[in-house]
Design an enzyme around this catalytic site. Structure first.
Site, PDB file in Angstrom:
ATOM      1  N   TYR A  62      39.575  12.124  44.443  1.00 24.49           N
ATOM      2  CA  TYR A  62      39.447  13.428  43.776  1.00 24.49           C
ATOM      3  C   TYR A  62      37.988  13.801  43.539  1.00 24.49           C
ATOM      4  O   TYR A  62      37.652  14.991  43.470  1.00 24.49           O
ATOM      5  CB  TYR A  62      40.284  13.463  42.484  1.00 24.49           C
ATOM      6  CG  TYR A  62      41.747  13.631  42.825  1.00 24.49           C
ATOM      7  CD1 TYR A  62      42.246  14.878  43.173  1.00 24.49           C
ATOM      8  CD2 TYR A  62      42.600  12.538  42.896  1.00 24.49           C
ATOM      9  CE1 TYR A  62      43.574  15.042  43.552  1.00 24.49           C
ATOM     10  CE2 TYR A  62      43.924  12.679  43.271  1.00 24.49           C
ATOM     11  CZ  TYR A  62      44.402  13.945  43.602  1.00 24.49           C
ATOM     12  OH  TYR A  62      45.713  14.107  43.993  1.00 24.49           O
ATOM     13  N   ASP A 101      42.447  24.195  43.737  1.00 24.71           N
ATOM     14  CA  ASP A 101      41.009  24.456  43.936  1.00 24.71           C
ATOM     15  C   ASP A 101      40.445  25.583  43.079  1.00 24.71           C
ATOM     16  O   ASP A 101      39.224  25.793  43.049  1.00 24.71           O
ATOM     17  CB  ASP A 101      40.727  24.729  45.423  1.00 24.71           C
ATOM     18  CG  ASP A 101      41.592  25.860  46.005  1.00 24.71           C
ATOM     19  OD1 ASP A 101      41.912  26.822  45.273  1.00 24.71           O
ATOM     20  OD2 ASP A 101      41.956  25.782  47.198  1.00 24.71           O
ATOM     21  N   HIS A 116      50.572  22.907  40.408  1.00 26.13           N
ATOM     22  CA  HIS A 116      50.244  21.501  40.700  1.00 26.13           C
ATOM     23  C   HIS A 116      48.960  21.041  40.003  1.00 26.13           C
ATOM     24  O   HIS A 116      48.374  20.038  40.399  1.00 26.13           O
ATOM     25  CB  HIS A 116      50.141  21.279  42.218  1.00 26.13           C
ATOM     26  CG  HIS A 116      51.470  21.345  42.919  1.00 26.13           C
ATOM     27  ND1 HIS A 116      51.604  21.408  44.293  1.00 26.13           N
ATOM     28  CD2 HIS A 116      52.734  21.337  42.434  1.00 26.13           C
ATOM     29  CE1 HIS A 116      52.896  21.458  44.609  1.00 26.13           C
ATOM     30  NE2 HIS A 116      53.599  21.426  43.501  1.00 26.13           N
TER      31      HIS A 116
END
Ligand code: BJW
Length: 254
Positions: A62, A101, A116
């Site tokens: 991540y 994003d 999500h």
């Protein structure tokens, strides 16, 4: 290809986006050649069990995504959806995204549900910890950050497999009065996002799919939940589709 659907003022519009919508910004999609899963086992980096087994590996994955996010910008597909929201009104529009994003918000979309999670947020991995998820853009490539409240490992605020998606109630509410549902840039492989089209259709909505690859398209798959399929890049298709919807926006139906 033009759309046969017309919106009337006051119609509720719901849009679902997936990784394909950010592809033209330079964000990798998940599945297929060059996808984010290539070279990673999704069990290792996208499940709570994977995090428990090797939190450093997950943070490295991540952190690389956070780093890549710093250099990307919204594309014409994101901006078209801003224009659609402005035309129908924020209260009649809901943008549900599987993307983490933050590019829809960066483009200017306002009513966005990030089902999500978000790459820019970190939270505690302990279920009962009072620490609220918080925004940060730090990279944790070489250390696992610890919770200042309970001492458990902190984790990205991302919904992994086997975890409940966010904003379930708001998603349900948005679908109740949906008249037009557009899905864009998603492979339709992940539950429950892949059920939203059929849920909207069951409520009487017209349904449109915009995607690079055909996913059970109408006309080919008789069980498709989509009434119309526009094949191509969302950054190229969405601006034209949105232009048509806006220029044909009819008066409020009585
Ligand atoms: C373009 C384009 C361009 C490219 N223009 N288009 C068995 C065991 C355990 C769980 C399950 C199970 N069976 C089912 C489940 C449920 C599970 C699930 O669905 N699994 C399946 C994969 C089998 N779902 C869950 O666990 C969800 N929670 C849940 O269901 O809770 C209840 C429950 C719990 C336990 C058991 C059962 C029920 C949570 C799902 C969380 C998903 N999280 C991820 C990763 C984290 C986010 C991150 O790291 O960023 O989210 S998975 C990954 O896939 C990511 C995405 O948001 C998601 C969807 O992918 P998306 O967006 O569709 O991307 P791609 O790459 O697949 O497709 C891109 C498409 O774009 C392609 O079609 C291209 O053609 C197209 N394209 N360029 C237009 N320019």
């Amino acid at each position: 290809m033009s759309t046969r659907f017309r919106l009337a003022k006051g119609d509720q519009v719901v849009v679902l986006t997936g990784a394909g919508v950010s592809a033209e910004s330079g964000v990798a999609t998940f599945r297929g050649t060059g996808g984010l899963w290539e070279g990673h086992s999704l069990e290792q980096v996208a499940t709570p069990q994977g995090f428990a087994a090797d939190p450093q590996l997950v943070w490295r994955f991540y952190s690389a995504r956070r780093k890549a996010r710093r250099t990307v910008e919204p594309n014409p597909g994101h901006r078209a959806l801003v224009a659609l929201e402005q035309a129908v009104g924020e209260d009649r529009f809901c943008l549900i995204t599987q993307n983490v994003d933050g590019l829809h918000t960066a483009a200017g979309s306002r009513h966005v549900l990030e089902m999500h999670g978000a790459l820019r947020r970190t939270r505690c991995s302990a279920a009962n910890c009072p620490l609220e998820p918080f925004e940060e853009d730090l990279l944790h490539e070489d250390e696992v950050p610890m919770c200042p409240r309970c001492g458990s490992p902190l984790r990205p605020d991302i919904v992994w497999f086997g975890e409940s998606v966010l904003h379930d109630a708001a998603i349900h509410k948005a679908l109740l009065k949906c008249r037009l549902f557009i899905a864009a840039g998603t492979s339709g492989t992940v539950y429950p996002a892949n059920q939203l089209g059929s849920r909207a259709k069951a409520r009487g909505a017209a349904t449109i799919l915009v995607n690079l690859e055909p996913i059970d398209p109408p006309g080919v798959d008789p069980d498709s939940e989509f009434d119309e399929f526009h094949q191509g890049r969302s950054g190229e298709i969405l601006p034209g589709l949105v232009d048509q919807l806006i220029s044909n926006l009819g008066p409020k139906e009585s």
